[in-house]
Design an enzyme around this catalytic site. Structure first.
Site, PDB file in Angstrom:
ATOM      1  N   CYS A 143       0.713  -1.174  -0.123  1.00 28.94           N
ATOM      2  CA  CYS A 143      -0.079  -0.091  -0.071  1.00 28.94           C
ATOM      3  C   CYS A 143       1.038   1.318  -0.003  1.00 28.94           C
ATOM      4  O   CYS A 143       0.359   2.216  -0.409  1.00 28.94           O
ATOM      5  CB  CYS A 143      -0.797  -0.052   1.117  1.00 28.94           C
ATOM      6  SG  CYS A 143      -1.910  -1.430   1.090  1.00 28.94           S
TER       7      CYS A 143
ATOM      8  N   LYS B  94       1.386   4.126  -3.521  1.00 34.42           N
ATOM      9  CA  LYS B  94       0.246   4.626  -3.708  1.00 34.42           C
ATOM     10  C   LYS B  94       0.434   6.026  -3.973  1.00 34.42           C
ATOM     11  O   LYS B  94       1.500   6.696  -3.430  1.00 34.42           O
ATOM     12  CB  LYS B  94      -0.627   4.711  -2.350  1.00 34.42           C
ATOM     13  CG  LYS B  94      -2.088   4.557  -2.370  1.00 34.42           C
ATOM     14  CD  LYS B  94      -2.564   4.463  -0.823  1.00 34.42           C
ATOM     15  CE  LYS B  94      -4.079   4.052  -0.909  1.00 34.42           C
ATOM     16  NZ  LYS B  94      -4.587   4.120   0.489  1.00 34.42           N
TER      17      LYS B  94
ATOM     18  N   ARG C 125     -17.418  12.731  -1.294  1.00 35.20           N
ATOM     19  CA  ARG C 125     -17.038  12.553   0.208  1.00 35.20           C
ATOM     20  C   ARG C 125     -16.297  11.358   0.599  1.00 35.20           C
ATOM     21  O   ARG C 125     -16.560  10.334   0.607  1.00 35.20           O
ATOM     22  CB  ARG C 125     -18.564  12.355   0.878  1.00 35.20           C
ATOM     23  CG  ARG C 125     -18.632  12.706   2.536  1.00 35.20           C
ATOM     24  CD  ARG C 125     -20.149  12.129   2.862  1.00 35.20           C
ATOM     25  NE  ARG C 125     -19.984  11.137   3.939  1.00 35.20           N
ATOM     26  CZ  ARG C 125     -20.829  10.480   4.441  1.00 35.20           C
ATOM     27  NH1 ARG C 125     -22.137  10.531   3.770  1.00 35.20           N
ATOM     28  NH2 ARG C 125     -20.944   9.656   5.279  1.00 35.20           N
TER      29      ARG C 125
ATOM     30  N   ASP D  90     -14.105   8.439   1.307  1.00 31.12           N
ATOM     31  CA  ASP D  90     -13.990   7.462   2.327  1.00 31.12           C
ATOM     32  C   ASP D  90     -13.479   6.075   1.972  1.00 31.12           C
ATOM     33  O   ASP D  90     -13.133   5.889   0.849  1.00 31.12           O
ATOM     34  CB  ASP D  90     -15.455   7.050   2.761  1.00 31.12           C
ATOM     35  CG  ASP D  90     -15.466   6.725   4.458  1.00 31.12           C
ATOM     36  OD1 ASP D  90     -14.600   6.183   4.881  1.00 31.12           O
ATOM     37  OD2 ASP D  90     -16.558   7.472   5.163  1.00 31.12           O
TER      38      ASP D  90
ATOM     39  N   ASP E 121     -11.482  -2.404   3.807  1.00 32.25           N
ATOM     40  CA  ASP E 121     -12.167  -1.126   3.616  1.00 32.25           C
ATOM     41  C   ASP E 121     -13.568  -1.153   3.802  1.00 32.25           C
ATOM     42  O   ASP E 121     -14.245  -0.277   4.443  1.00 32.25           O
ATOM     43  CB  ASP E 121     -11.955  -0.681   2.116  1.00 32.25           C
ATOM     44  CG  ASP E 121     -10.563   0.011   1.917  1.00 32.25           C
ATOM     45  OD1 ASP E 121     -10.164   0.656   2.877  1.00 32.25           O
ATOM     46  OD2 ASP E 121      -9.974  -0.241   0.553  1.00 32.25           O
TER      47      ASP E 121
ATOM     48  N   GLY F 102     -12.557 -11.747 -12.156  1.00 30.36           N
ATOM     49  CA  GLY F 102     -11.520 -11.197 -12.120  1.00 30.36           C
ATOM     50  C   GLY F 102     -10.836 -10.868 -13.512  1.00 30.36           C
ATOM     51  O   GLY F 102     -11.770 -11.121 -14.528  1.00 30.36           O
ATOM     52  N   HIS F 103      -9.789 -10.341 -13.459  1.00 26.67           N
ATOM     53  CA  HIS F 103      -9.022  -9.938 -14.747  1.00 26.67           C
ATOM     54  C   HIS F 103      -7.569 -10.199 -14.598  1.00 26.67           C
ATOM     55  O   HIS F 103      -6.831  -9.909 -13.620  1.00 26.67           O
ATOM     56  CB  HIS F 103      -9.513  -8.635 -14.960  1.00 26.67           C
ATOM     57  CG  HIS F 103      -8.878  -7.975 -16.409  1.00 26.67           C
ATOM     58  ND1 HIS F 103      -9.439  -8.599 -17.633  1.00 26.67           N
ATOM     59  CD2 HIS F 103      -8.020  -7.313 -16.726  1.00 26.67           C
ATOM     60  CE1 HIS F 103      -8.656  -7.852 -18.664  1.00 26.67           C
ATOM     61  NE2 HIS F 103      -7.722  -7.247 -18.179  1.00 26.67           N
ATOM     62  N   THR F 104      -6.688 -10.826 -15.675  1.00 31.26           N
ATOM     63  CA  THR F 104      -5.377 -10.837 -15.449  1.00 31.26           C
ATOM     64  C   THR F 104      -4.685 -10.405 -16.871  1.00 31.26           C
ATOM     65  O   THR F 104      -5.268 -10.304 -17.802  1.00 31.26           O
ATOM     66  CB  THR F 104      -5.181 -12.499 -15.602  1.00 31.26           C
ATOM     67  OG1 THR F 104      -6.193 -12.964 -14.923  1.00 31.26           O
ATOM     68  CG2 THR F 104      -3.834 -12.745 -15.253  1.00 31.26           C
TER      69      THR F 104
END
Ligand SMILES: Cc1cc2nc3c(=O)[nH]c(=O)nc-3n(C[C@H](O)[C@H](O)[C@H](O)COP(=O)(O)OP(=O)(O)OC[C@H]3O[C@@H](n4cnc5c(N)ncnc54)[C@H](O)[C@@H]3O)c2cc1C
Length: 752
Positions: free
Chosen positions: A415, A418, A446, A448, A489, A539-541
């Site tokens: 992370c 970023k 807003r 979050d 999250d 998903g996607h690869t």
């Protein structure tokens, strides 16, 4: 040595690499790692699979027992050593070896495939299945366990016993006799005069040595009042005695040193074993019948050399041959045979600064022998101890810079990687305004952790996406942490995560490796999602330069149950559920500058999901909640305070830190993205004395898969902490409190 271009994830995913897997960080493997470090082989990708970071150098164990060394002096930390050799590390025990499918099965995770592999996993001890041995005796193998247990089990002067403590040493090989001498020396130095009895199944002590050496050992034992009982086979151990066929010898401590036995790894194996259960190898150290699998040290038995004892000195001497042969096998070149030496200078510690040297049937005892042994052993250790106990570069070990690595070129992943908060805000602000959408309860206007929408029938859906570049070179771990992190999250918003889509970018490599990398990533993702009850539904690869893993998570909630970031009120306590510091520890790990124990603790923290913490936050009516990730504690707390129009005080001494994090900051290490997060400093009130203090820097450290940060009323503080700790979030702490906005406009004040 060639410098890694960017990060571990990239440099280890070369398509054409031969996969060399080393299982165990025993005496031979540490030499293999060092030799690969000194002469890297770009075409070989090494993976170290080891059950715990630190291995023990056996030659110094008797000195440790005698009280001459601290444990850390005989530990080899396999993780920084492996990193310097540009090896991957998997901190988990191997549980099986499949030589046909060429896979090492590893506890709690998918098997690791290999092209060439080597086993150096040591031994355990014979006779553990005798009645009472497991429960009452102190076994000397695995040697690591013995070292850990030793000081806990030794009698002390404070025990209040009137008579001298009775110690039975079961087994009279070299290790048993050395233990008798050195235990006595240790206890005498501690003011305890023990009565030691060595119990020997055969007719003579040290049967592998000549009768002359055995006689000298007996004489030294007699001089010290150590009793030796021959033909005394121990059939059981009780709480206060060892039991012989026809006698019972009272003892306060029974030390079990009856010779090596194979480790459980080989219990149901398809590998060829000798009569005692050790893996049979050719003199080239290749497992009989499997040219791409090697075994060395205590776990192996070399065909044609049945006399080789299970001693560290042989594992040490096999190291260079093993290295040459592994390299040769990976390159398709011929191998060479290991020729064990029958006679070498054996140096046995007697304690009290004395040792016996024995060679060619002769022996010499005295302090000169101890000094020689100490010198040889310490010199050996300098070759493998990468870091000092405090985590500094060891003075006698080449630093990454001396090896030609450029730490500045290593870019952190996770992370941390970023885009900073302000470029994102500015980019979003430049977009044209969108027409209002009443179904969007929490959206870009807003910001979050997760977006919240209300469907036409009133159902509340939370959506979030989180993705990062690999923070380490273990695709399974990266996948697992990516999933834990993404689910956080939704959890932080008080939602129930339900479905996930995965996005994986796999480094370009040959199709066989691509499948394996993808499998490992997705297996890691599934472990995390399954535990949280989240279904992976698609998903996607893609393929590209780096390993990159992300997940879209959707969840559900009830309308009034969403936890925003804006509910903090004066007096609310700020609760943090995981320690900070993953950014700096992962950055140091990339350079081989983090101790294995620190890396292990960081990984354990990264894989811990925030579901229990989120439940507790909800149950205790948290006023606002977020998960701490790439922008660091200061960035995320700042976000909450801005949204709540509040300020706060943060008490540095209460902020939990991962092991090693503060000392890494103290020596100037930090994540690549630390300075970016440090921009938050401008909005804080920090006294001069705390400026650039390691504990202050911790607040800016970018977190991968960090904990939750939430506010609760003061009345709830104790109950929340108790509940969190009971649920396993043992590092949870109340790190500060919310207050009215400050006159100077600072978002929060940092207090000692
Ligand atoms: C009290 C005592 C004193 C001794 N003193 C001496 C001495 O002075 N000189 C001497 O030459 N020998 C001595 N020995 C013998 C010596 O300890 C062993 O022969 C030596 O440690 C064997 O080395 P190795 O490389 O085979 O394995 P080890 O040094 O035992 O290393 C095994 C490695 O494998 C790892 N491992 C184990 N299982 C797994 C798994 N399933 N998956 C992944 N990793 C795994 C371990 O964590 C470790 O890293 C002594 C033994 C004892 C009991």
């Amino acid at each position: 040595m060639s410098a890694p271009r960017t990060d571990l994830a990239r440099r280890t995913e070369r398509p054409d690499r031969v996969q060399l897997v080393l299982v165990g960080a025993g005496h031979a493997h540490v030499q293999v790692l060092r030799r690969f470090m000194m002469r890297p082989e770009p075409d070989i990708q090494i993976t170290l699979v080891v059950d715990r970071p630190e291995a023990v150098y056996s030659g110094m164990v008797p000195g440790l027992v005698a009280g001459e060394y601290e444990v850390r002096e005989l530990e080899i930390d396999g993780i920084p050593l492996a990193r310097r050799a540009q090896a991957r590390c998997i901190l988990a025990a191997a549980v099986d070896v499949d030589p046909v499918a060429r896979r090492i099965h590893v506890e709690g995770r998918p098997a690791v495939s290999y092209d060439v592999a080597s086993l150096d996993v040591g031994s355990t001890i014979r006779g553990l299945d005798r009645p009472g041995v497991y429960e009452h005796a102190l076994p000397t193998r695995p040697i690591r366990t013995f070292v850990d247990q030793l000081s806990l089990r030794l009698p002390s002067r404070d025990s209040g016993a009137e008579s001298p403590p009775l110690i039975a040493v079961v087994g009279a090989g070299a290790a048993g006799m050395e233990l008798a001498f050195t235990l006595r020396a240790r206890l005498l130095a501690a003011g305890v005069d023990p009565k030691i009895t060595v119990l020997c199944k055969g007719q003579e002590v040290m049967p592998r040595y000549t009768t002359r050496v055995a006689a000298v050992i007996r004489r030294e034992a007699e001089r010290r009042g150590i009793e030796i009982r021959t033909r005394a086979e121990v059939v059981a151990v009780e709480k206060d005695a060892v039991v012989l066929a026809d006698d019972r010898v009272p003892c306060d401590l029974a030390v079990w040193t009856t010779g090596a036995a194979p480790v459980p790894l080989f219990e149901n194996t398809a590998l060829p074993l000798d009569a005692a259960g050790f893996v049979r190898v050719e003199p080239t150290l290749q497992v009989v019948g499997y040219e791409d699998l090697f075994a060395v040290g205590d776990c192996a038995s070399i065909d044609g050399y049945p006399w080789i004892p299970k001693a560290g000195v042989y594992a040490v001497r096999e190291g260079p041959v093993l290295h040459d042969n592994l390299r040769a096998r990976c390159k398709g070149r011929p191998l060479r045979a290991y020729r064990p030496q029958r006679d070498f200078l054996a140096l046995l510690a007697l304690g009290e600064g004395q040792a016996i040297g024995a060679k060619w049937g002769m022996s010499l005892a005295g302090s000169g022998m101890w000094r020689l042994k100490d010198f040889i052993d310490r010199r050996f250790m300098t070759r493998f101890q990468v870091l000092t106990d405090a985590g500094d570069d060891a003075p006698d070990f080449p630093s990454p810079e001396e090896m030609g690595m450029d730490p500045d070129e290593m870019v952190c992943g996770g992370c941390a990687a970023k885009v900073g908060a302000s470029p994102l805000e500015h980019a979003l602000a430049r977009l044209p305004a969108r027409p209002a959408d009443p179904s969007v309860l929490v959206g870009l206007d807003r910001p979050d952790d997760a977006a919240v929408v209300e469907l036409p029938r009133g159902d509340i859906v939370l959506s979030t996406i989180d993705a990062f570049r690999a923070f380490t070179d273990d695709p399974w771990l990266v996948g697992r942490v990516a999933a834990v992190n993404a689910a956080s999250d939704v959890l932080a918003k008080g939602g129930r995560p339900r479905h996930a889509l995965a996005l994986v970018n796999v480094p370009e490599e040959d199709p066989r490796r691509t499948e394996e990398t993808l499998y490992q990533v997705l297996a890691g993702v599934r472990v995390a999602l399954d535990a949280l009850g989240i279904s992976l539904i698609g998903g996607h690869t893609t393929s590209g330069e780096d390993l990159y893993v992300g997940l879209v998570i959707t969840g559900e909630s009830e309308k009034g149950a969403i936890l925003g970031v804006d509910g903090l009120r004066p007096g609310h306590r700020l609760v943090l559920t995981k320690p900070l510091g993953s950014g700096v520890v992962l950055a140091a790990d990339m350079q081989g500058r983090a101790r294995g124990a620190w890396v292990n603790a960081a990984f354990e923290s990264l894989v811990r999901a925030n579901d229990a913490a989120a439940r507790i936050a909800r149950e205790h009516a948290a006023s606002a909640c977020t998960d701490v990730s790439g922008f660091g504690f200061a960035g995320h707390l700042g976000e909450m305070l801005r949204a709540s129009r509040m300020a706060a005080v943060v008490h540095l001494e209460r902020v939990p830190a991962l092991p090693g994090a503060l000392s890494l900051f103290a020596r100037g290490m930090q994540s690549t993205y630390h300075e970016q997060n440090r921009e938050a400093r401008r909005g804080l009130a920090i006294p001069d004395a705390l400026e650039r203090h390691p504990a202050t820097e911790l607040l800016f450290d970018p977190q991968t898969s960090g904990g939750l940060l939430f506010g609760v009323t003061p009345e709830r503080e104790d109950a929340v902490l108790a509940a969190l700790r009971e649920a396993g979030d043992v590092h949870s702490a109340v790190v500060g409190e919310v207050c009215e906005p400050r006159g100077d406009g600072a978002l929060f004040e940092v207090a000692p």
